[in-house]
Motif scaffolding. Sequence first.
Motif, PDB file in Angstrom:
ATOM      1  N   VAL A  78       1.112  -1.126  -0.331  1.00 25.66           N
ATOM      2  CA  VAL A  78      -0.130   0.029  -0.071  1.00 25.66           C
ATOM      3  C   VAL A  78       0.913   1.738   0.105  1.00 25.66           C
ATOM      4  CG1 VAL A  78      -2.064   1.515   1.553  1.00 25.66           C
ATOM      5  CG2 VAL A  78      -1.972  -0.948   1.500  1.00 25.66           C
ATOM      6  N   THR A  79       1.106   2.327  -1.308  1.00 26.93           N
ATOM      7  CA  THR A  79       1.425   3.118  -0.947  1.00 26.93           C
ATOM      8  C   THR A  79       0.171   4.769  -1.510  1.00 26.93           C
ATOM      9  OG1 THR A  79       1.371   3.716  -3.877  1.00 26.93           O
ATOM     10  CG2 THR A  79       3.067   2.269  -2.741  1.00 26.93           C
ATOM     11  N   GLU A  80       1.341   5.677  -1.252  1.00 28.26           N
ATOM     12  CA  GLU A  80       0.662   7.152  -0.642  1.00 28.26           C
ATOM     13  C   GLU A  80       1.369   7.845  -1.739  1.00 28.26           C
ATOM     14  OE1 GLU A  80      -1.682  10.507   1.953  1.00 28.26           O
ATOM     15  OE2 GLU A  80       0.073   9.537   3.075  1.00 28.26           O
ATOM     16  N   ARG A  81       0.511   8.891  -2.702  1.00 34.01           N
ATOM     17  CA  ARG A  81       1.589   9.644  -3.912  1.00 34.01           C
ATOM     18  C   ARG A  81       0.573  10.522  -4.245  1.00 34.01           C
ATOM     19  NH1 ARG A  81       3.356   8.583  -9.583  1.00 34.01           N
ATOM     20  NH2 ARG A  81       4.600  10.384 -10.098  1.00 34.01           N
ATOM     21  N   ASN A  82       0.627  12.049  -3.547  1.00 33.26           N
ATOM     22  CA  ASN A  82      -0.270  13.340  -4.245  1.00 33.26           C
ATOM     23  C   ASN A  82      -1.375  13.299  -3.029  1.00 33.26           C
ATOM     24  OD1 ASN A  82       1.777  14.298  -5.364  1.00 33.26           O
ATOM     25  ND2 ASN A  82       0.703  13.368  -7.305  1.00 33.26           N
ATOM     26  N   GLY A  83      -1.429  12.073  -1.703  1.00 33.76           N
ATOM     27  CA  GLY A  83      -2.204  12.000  -1.190  1.00 33.76           C
ATOM     28  C   GLY A  83      -3.719  10.945  -0.970  1.00 33.76           C
ATOM     29  N   LYS A  84      -3.050  10.011  -2.555  1.00 32.13           N
ATOM     30  CA  LYS A  84      -4.109   9.466  -2.672  1.00 32.13           C
ATOM     31  C   LYS A  84      -2.909   7.746  -1.831  1.00 32.13           C
ATOM     32  CE  LYS A  84      -6.182  11.818  -6.543  1.00 32.13           C
ATOM     33  NZ  LYS A  84      -6.032  11.479  -8.264  1.00 32.13           N
ATOM     34  N   GLU A  85      -4.028   6.837  -2.049  1.00 32.82           N
ATOM     35  CA  GLU A  85      -2.914   5.407  -1.364  1.00 32.82           C
ATOM     36  C   GLU A  85      -3.486   4.509  -2.714  1.00 32.82           C
ATOM     37  OE1 GLU A  85      -4.723   3.599   2.284  1.00 32.82           O
ATOM     38  OE2 GLU A  85      -3.894   5.528   3.494  1.00 32.82           O
ATOM     39  N   GLN A  86      -2.479   3.513  -3.070  1.00 34.99           N
ATOM     40  CA  GLN A  86      -3.362   2.667  -3.722  1.00 34.99           C
ATOM     41  C   GLN A  86      -2.331   1.335  -3.215  1.00 34.99           C
ATOM     42  OE1 GLN A  86      -0.285   4.439  -7.253  1.00 34.99           O
ATOM     43  NE2 GLN A  86      -2.538   4.531  -8.149  1.00 34.99           N
ATOM     44  N   SER A  87      -2.888   0.338  -3.769  1.00 35.68           N
ATOM     45  CA  SER A  87      -2.573  -0.776  -3.849  1.00 35.68           C
ATOM     46  C   SER A  87      -2.135  -1.393  -4.541  1.00 35.68           C
ATOM     47  CB  SER A  87      -3.562  -1.629  -2.513  1.00 35.68           C
ATOM     48  OG  SER A  87      -3.714  -2.642  -2.706  1.00 35.68           O
ATOM     49  N   ALA A  88      -1.018  -2.675  -4.874  1.00 33.66           N
ATOM     50  CA  ALA A  88      -1.047  -3.375  -5.659  1.00 33.66           C
ATOM     51  C   ALA A  88      -0.083  -4.608  -4.961  1.00 33.66           C
ATOM     52  CB  ALA A  88       0.574  -2.674  -6.273  1.00 33.66           C
ATOM     53  N   VAL A  89      -0.201  -5.829  -5.959  1.00 27.64           N
ATOM     54  CA  VAL A  89       0.192  -7.373  -5.431  1.00 27.64           C
ATOM     55  C   VAL A  89       1.946  -7.573  -5.958  1.00 27.64           C
ATOM     56  CG1 VAL A  89      -0.031  -9.428  -5.848  1.00 27.64           C
ATOM     57  CG2 VAL A  89      -1.942  -7.656  -5.247  1.00 27.64           C
ATOM     58  N   PHE A  90       2.982  -8.143  -5.613  1.00 25.88           N
ATOM     59  CA  PHE A  90       4.045  -8.162  -6.291  1.00 25.88           C
ATOM     60  C   PHE A  90       4.391  -9.447  -5.611  1.00 25.88           C
ATOM     61  CE2 PHE A  90       3.679  -3.320  -5.925  1.00 25.88           C
ATOM     62  CZ  PHE A  90       4.800  -2.892  -6.754  1.00 25.88           C
ATOM     63  N   ASP A  91       4.927 -10.386  -7.290  1.00 30.56           N
ATOM     64  CA  ASP A  91       5.757 -11.536  -6.976  1.00 30.56           C
ATOM     65  C   ASP A  91       7.150 -11.711  -5.390  1.00 30.56           C
ATOM     66  OD1 ASP A  91       4.146 -13.219  -8.378  1.00 30.56           O
ATOM     67  OD2 ASP A  91       5.184 -11.481  -9.466  1.00 30.56           O
ATOM     68  N   ALA A  92       7.213 -10.086  -5.259  1.00 25.60           N
ATOM     69  CA  ALA A  92       8.848 -10.054  -4.200  1.00 25.60           C
ATOM     70  C   ALA A  92       8.648  -8.579  -3.816  1.00 25.60           C
ATOM     71  CB  ALA A  92       9.770 -11.142  -4.839  1.00 25.60           C
ATOM     72  N   VAL A  93       9.240  -8.611  -2.475  1.00 24.67           N
ATOM     73  CA  VAL A  93       9.956  -7.185  -2.693  1.00 24.67           C
ATOM     74  C   VAL A  93      11.176  -7.285  -1.222  1.00 24.67           C
ATOM     75  CG1 VAL A  93       9.197  -5.645  -0.285  1.00 24.67           C
ATOM     76  CG2 VAL A  93       7.539  -6.856  -1.323  1.00 24.67           C
ATOM     77  N   MET A  94      11.866  -5.879  -2.181  1.00 23.64           N
ATOM     78  CA  MET A  94      13.092  -6.084  -1.479  1.00 23.64           C
ATOM     79  C   MET A  94      13.462  -4.085  -0.837  1.00 23.64           C
ATOM     80  SD  MET A  94      14.907  -6.736  -5.154  1.00 23.64           S
ATOM     81  CE  MET A  94      16.308  -7.170  -4.811  1.00 23.64           C
ATOM     82  N   VAL A  95      13.909  -4.563   0.474  1.00 23.81           N
ATOM     83  CA  VAL A  95      13.938  -3.837   1.617  1.00 23.81           C
ATOM     84  C   VAL A  95      15.819  -2.684   1.433  1.00 23.81           C
ATOM     85  CG1 VAL A  95      13.124  -2.982   3.474  1.00 23.81           C
ATOM     86  CG2 VAL A  95      11.845  -4.569   2.832  1.00 23.81           C
ATOM     87  N   TYR A  96      14.997  -1.372   0.641  1.00 24.47           N
ATOM     88  CA  TYR A  96      16.196  -0.876   0.797  1.00 24.47           C
ATOM     89  C   TYR A  96      16.795   0.502   0.912  1.00 24.47           C
ATOM     90  CZ  TYR A  96      18.849  -2.853  -3.397  1.00 24.47           C
ATOM     91  OH  TYR A  96      19.518  -3.156  -4.914  1.00 24.47           O
TER      92      TYR A  96
END
Length: 470
Positions: free
Chosen positions: A63-81
């Motif tokens: 779940v992300t926020e950009r310009n005050g709007k939340e969005q949700s997306a599904v990913f096969d993998a996550v790399m925390v950098y």
Amino acid sequence: MSCFSDSPMPEDFPNFLHNSKFLEYFRIFAKKFDLLKYIQFQTTILSVRKHPDFLSSGQWVVVTERNGKEQSAVFDAVMVYSGHHIVPNIPLDSFPGIQKFKGQYFHSRQYKHPEGFERKHILVIGMGNSASDIAIELSKKAAQVFISTRHGSWILRRISEDGYPWDMVYHTQFSSMLRNVLPRKVVKWMTEQQMNRWFNHENYGLIPQNKYLMKEPVLNDDLPSRILYVAIKVKSRVKELTETSAIFEDGTVEEDINVIVFATGYTVSFSFLEDHLVKVENNKVLLYKYMFPPHLEKSTLVCIGLIQPLGSIFPTVELQARWITRIFKGLCTLLSERTTMADIIKRNGKRIDLFGESQSQILQTNYVDYLDELALEIGAKPDLLSLLFKDPKLAMKLYFGPCNSYQYRLVGPGQWKGARSATFTQKQQILKPLKTRSLKTSSTFLVSFLLKFLGLLTVVAAFFFQIQWF
């Protein structure tokens, strides 16, 4: 030494880069590989959680926020950098009287420039690279700067033998091998001799409390000279603060302190992750090879850059990413949870033995050893023994020369045809930005050749003498 393995720095770049030059290099790299289209700027990650079907898919809901709007997306993998310079750590409880202090105090992360600190009496708490850099810059404007250290530190020049950058001389396969095979007492003695070659740390009040730990040194060319003419005064640990003064552990007091800079490090935090995903205990993170949470059913979440190598971070994280992506694609596999936990425990014990348990050393690791370890997992580590017969000139360069990122593109997946050339021309890359004045130099080839020839004759003569003696 900080460039990515298939992208040498522009030849006019200095050997030690200003942050603006690093940004320029990243932009060049992103343009070269057309990466900008994959990057979503000005976006906040609110949460990363397992997909309801995680056990079978290994997917994540982001779940992300950009310009005050939340969005949700599904990913096969996550790399925390996000690394480990995340949440500034100001341990106010460790400084009795801070509430009474009438001056200004802040974390080193908030410091930007020395303007506004003219004629101030400033106390910098900490003895890392940030603390030293800030203290030196402020000492050129302030009336007096004090730097408080609990444990002291080794101070290392950026310039090493023959004027080459220190890491080119220190980080070689040969020197790494010596440090691994020689008795620890010998290595510790050699380290102390090396560190005190420039100046005697004891005379400057800087000698580390436990000088035999392989702690990360402070890289600074100016600190000893600023101490030498008392623009900076080294003090022991702060025992107590008053409205305008600092009382130190050795009983000394410094009056009229106007500003305190806390260069006291950072706290590892992952606010967007569920607590159980990456366990952080006393700022220690349980990760297999500093990357993988060992208890996940699917290895599709990984931390990158949560490590402090005794060398450049960029070749380190690049090799981490190369291995991780191969695991995501199913080309490499991880060991069982039981085996990975055993490795974590063993690695942590070895790290404490080498580097100690202080907060600044929690993520410390040997540079060359770790690079080789990752390269072996990928199949990108050159076999120096076989290379000695196929390409002896290259083998010697890799073993005795600097352990640069190029050598991990010579073999295995992701080979780069320019790796061999980049390895042999690294010396020219280093000297190019220094050659800003034309010089006429006499040729020393004949003298050099004769010296080498005489040296060879001496070795041969000694060999035959030994044979006759025995």
